[in-house]
Design a protein around this motif. Structure first.
Motif, PDB file in Angstrom:
ATOM      1  N   THR A  32      29.336   6.336 -15.157  1.00 50.16           N
ATOM      2  CA  THR A  32      28.098   5.842 -14.557  1.00 50.16           C
ATOM      3  C   THR A  32      28.413   4.838 -13.456  1.00 50.16           C
ATOM      4  O   THR A  32      27.771   4.840 -12.392  1.00 50.16           O
ATOM      5  CB  THR A  32      27.207   5.191 -15.623  1.00 50.16           C
ATOM      6  N   LEU A  33      29.413   3.981 -13.703  1.00 57.01           N
ATOM      7  CA  LEU A  33      29.821   3.016 -12.688  1.00 57.01           C
ATOM      8  C   LEU A  33      30.234   3.720 -11.402  1.00 57.01           C
ATOM      9  O   LEU A  33      29.832   3.319 -10.302  1.00 57.01           O
ATOM     10  CB  LEU A  33      30.985   2.159 -13.211  1.00 57.01           C
ATOM     11  N   ALA A  34      31.016   4.783 -11.534  1.00 54.20           N
ATOM     12  CA  ALA A  34      31.455   5.519 -10.345  1.00 54.20           C
ATOM     13  C   ALA A  34      30.263   6.071  -9.575  1.00 54.20           C
ATOM     14  O   ALA A  34      30.211   5.991  -8.338  1.00 54.20           O
ATOM     15  CB  ALA A  34      32.403   6.646 -10.743  1.00 54.20           C
ATOM     16  N   GLN A  35      29.279   6.609 -10.272  1.00 55.61           N
ATOM     17  CA  GLN A  35      28.103   7.165  -9.598  1.00 55.61           C
ATOM     18  C   GLN A  35      27.282   6.075  -8.918  1.00 55.61           C
ATOM     19  O   GLN A  35      26.739   6.284  -7.823  1.00 55.61           O
ATOM     20  CB  GLN A  35      27.236   7.936 -10.606  1.00 55.61           C
ATOM     21  N   VAL A  36      27.216   4.895  -9.536  1.00 54.42           N
ATOM     22  CA  VAL A  36      26.506   3.768  -8.908  1.00 54.42           C
ATOM     23  C   VAL A  36      27.209   3.350  -7.624  1.00 54.42           C
ATOM     24  O   VAL A  36      26.561   3.141  -6.580  1.00 54.42           O
ATOM     25  CB  VAL A  36      26.404   2.581  -9.893  1.00 54.42           C
ATOM     26  N   LEU A  37      28.537   3.248  -7.650  1.00 54.28           N
ATOM     27  CA  LEU A  37      29.279   2.831  -6.458  1.00 54.28           C
ATOM     28  C   LEU A  37      29.202   3.873  -5.355  1.00 54.28           C
ATOM     29  O   LEU A  37      29.113   3.529  -4.172  1.00 54.28           O
ATOM     30  CB  LEU A  37      30.736   2.529  -6.824  1.00 54.28           C
ATOM     31  N   ILE A  38      29.197   5.137  -5.721  1.00 52.54           N
ATOM     32  CA  ILE A  38      29.002   6.209  -4.733  1.00 52.54           C
ATOM     33  C   ILE A  38      27.639   6.055  -4.063  1.00 52.54           C
ATOM     34  O   ILE A  38      27.498   6.189  -2.841  1.00 52.54           O
ATOM     35  CB  ILE A  38      29.145   7.586  -5.406  1.00 52.54           C
ATOM     36  N   GLY A  39      26.626   5.745  -4.882  1.00 47.49           N
ATOM     37  CA  GLY A  39      25.286   5.547  -4.334  1.00 47.49           C
ATOM     38  C   GLY A  39      25.186   4.313  -3.455  1.00 47.49           C
ATOM     39  O   GLY A  39      24.518   4.326  -2.417  1.00 47.49           O
ATOM     40  N   VAL A  40      25.851   3.241  -3.858  1.00 46.72           N
ATOM     41  CA  VAL A  40      25.831   2.008  -3.067  1.00 46.72           C
ATOM     42  C   VAL A  40      26.456   2.221  -1.698  1.00 46.72           C
ATOM     43  O   VAL A  40      25.904   1.832  -0.667  1.00 46.72           O
ATOM     44  CB  VAL A  40      26.559   0.869  -3.815  1.00 46.72           C
ATOM     45  N   LEU A  41      27.633   2.854  -1.676  1.00 48.22           N
ATOM     46  CA  LEU A  41      28.377   3.007  -0.419  1.00 48.22           C
ATOM     47  C   LEU A  41      27.896   4.179   0.420  1.00 48.22           C
ATOM     48  O   LEU A  41      28.131   4.218   1.621  1.00 48.22           O
ATOM     49  CB  LEU A  41      29.865   3.168  -0.714  1.00 48.22           C
ATOM     50  N   GLY A  42      27.238   5.174  -0.203  1.00 45.59           N
ATOM     51  CA  GLY A  42      26.790   6.340   0.551  1.00 45.59           C
ATOM     52  C   GLY A  42      27.881   7.384   0.732  1.00 45.59           C
ATOM     53  O   GLY A  42      27.876   8.138   1.719  1.00 45.59           O
ATOM     54  N   SER A  43      28.818   7.446  -0.209  1.00 52.02           N
ATOM     55  CA  SER A  43      29.874   8.446  -0.131  1.00 52.02           C
ATOM     56  C   SER A  43      29.283   9.846  -0.137  1.00 52.02           C
ATOM     57  O   SER A  43      28.309  10.126  -0.828  1.00 52.02           O
ATOM     58  CB  SER A  43      30.828   8.287  -1.325  1.00 52.02           C
ATOM     59  N   GLY A  44      29.878  10.717   0.664  1.00 53.81           N
ATOM     60  CA  GLY A  44      29.373  12.086   0.778  1.00 53.81           C
ATOM     61  C   GLY A  44      28.911  12.409   2.180  1.00 53.81           C
ATOM     62  O   GLY A  44      28.496  13.537   2.463  1.00 53.81           O
TER      63      GLY A  44
END
Length: 362
Positions: A32-44
């Motif tokens: 879940t932490l990884a998904q939150v950080l992906i969302g914060v940074l806008g990875s993708g």
């Protein structure tokens, strides 16, 4: 509410920047932490258009701080490298540039209080177990970002943050030379595989037909080199006991060449799928240690000092970085500590938002 608000600081640390969080304000579960950080940074997305990342690996880094339960340390520093485009998070490495902001951020967050004109912050890098003593400018008991210190890759000047790294030998692999050899040969290229602050695979630029003085843009455009480098890195990572490193940013890759601008040695550092625009703090320690070690691939590229401590000046793609290396040569190269001078600055603070479907909060 369709979004979850998370308190944060947005800081530049050395030549990197990113959000700094209290660990308690983020999910405990690593997935879940990884998904939150992906969302914060806008990875993708190459521009990180739906987050606060900057479209480059040096701007998609995260620091998470908490009071330390270590008898020595004041603060635990947990680092995450978020990829720019492929929605991955690597919790294995640490980052010394982002670490430059940990002392100031800990003071900003109230994790400890200033102790006079200079505040010492003892930091445990939990990803690797390294211990770092940061000296932060707090004149009159007030945190200051103003000063006359310049670092290559950052415009202007700022207050110095002195970092002294201890216990960084074998911090990721358990060994100074993870393969047991001063030199290995993969795909016809001699390398030194070394673990000092950051596990690295280090080669001579000339062995790839390079000068070692190319700009980061020139190196990034040389996709033939990257293909050869990545194939070699994968084999070296396995030989270093790190397993399949195809989706990991470690081990990092470095190139060495004779200095041209008055430094000790020229270096180029890779993250690893792009050239670093300047130099990583952790990478600088490993490259300096390699340069000082007799029998490594650095042989013949520099004049080594007779004894330590040595002030190593590494020429990189944006200028120079100095590493003060304290070492002993009684039984081969033995690193005692490595010190660097960086700057940091708070850029913003407040709350950053992620969709509640990712996480609904603590």
């Amino acid at each position: 509410m369709t979004q979850t608000a998370i308190p944060y600081l947005f800081m530049r640390g050395g030549t990197s920047r990113g959000p700094y969080f209290k660990r308690a304000d983020l999910p405990e579960d690593p997935e879940t932490l990884a998904q939150v950080l992906i969302g914060v940074l806008g990875s993708g997305h190459p521009l990180n258009i739906d987050g606060i990342g900057g479209g480059a690996a040096v701007t998609t880094k995260v620091a998470m701080l908490s009071p330390s339960d270590d008898a020595w340390a004041d603060v635990d520093y947990f680092f995450a490298q978020v990829s720019v485009e492929d929605r991955q998070v690597d919790f294995k490495p640490t980052c010394g540039n982002i670490l430059s902001g940990v002392g100031p951020a800990a003071l900003e967050m109230g994790l400890l209080a200033p102790t006079g004109d200079l505040t010492e912050v003892k930091i445990r890098a939990v990803n690797t177990g390294a211990r770092v003593l940061a000296r932060v400018q707090t004149p009159g008991g007030v945190l200051s970002y103003d000063g006359d210190t310049e670092i290559a890759g950052v415009p202007g000047t700022g207050a110095p943050v002195a970092l002294n790294f201890m216990g960084v030998v074998g911090s990721s692999t358990g060994a100074f030379l993870p393969t047991g050899n001063l030199r290995d040969n993969f795909d016809g290229i001699e390398v030194t595989c070394m673990d000092v602050a950051m596990p690295m695979v280090i080669a001579r630029a000339a062995d790839f037909g390079l000068s070692g003085h190319e700009s980061a843009a020139e190196l990034d455009a040389n996709r033939g080199f990257f293909a050869r480098m990545e194939a070699l890195r994968l084999k070296a990572g396995a030989a270093m006991g790190m397993g399949d490193v195809s989706t990991s940013v470690t081990p990092k890759f470095g190139l060495l060449a004779p200095a041209r601008a008055g430094g000790t040695i020229a270096c180029r550092y890779f993250m690893p799928w792009n050239a670093h625009p300047s130099m990583a703090v952790t990478g600088a320690q490993c490259l300096a240690s390699c340069a000082l070690t007799p029998g490594s691939v650095a042989d013949g590229l520099l004049e080594r000092p007779a004894q330590g401590p040595a002030d190593m000046v590494l020429e990189h793609a944006s200028g120079m970085i100095e590493v003060l290396v304290d070492y002993d040569m009684a039984e081969g190269f033995t690193l005692k500590s490595a010190g660097l001078l960086r700057t940091a600055r708070k850029l913003a603070d407040g709350r950053v938002f992620v969709p509640s479907r990712i996480w609904q909060g603590p």
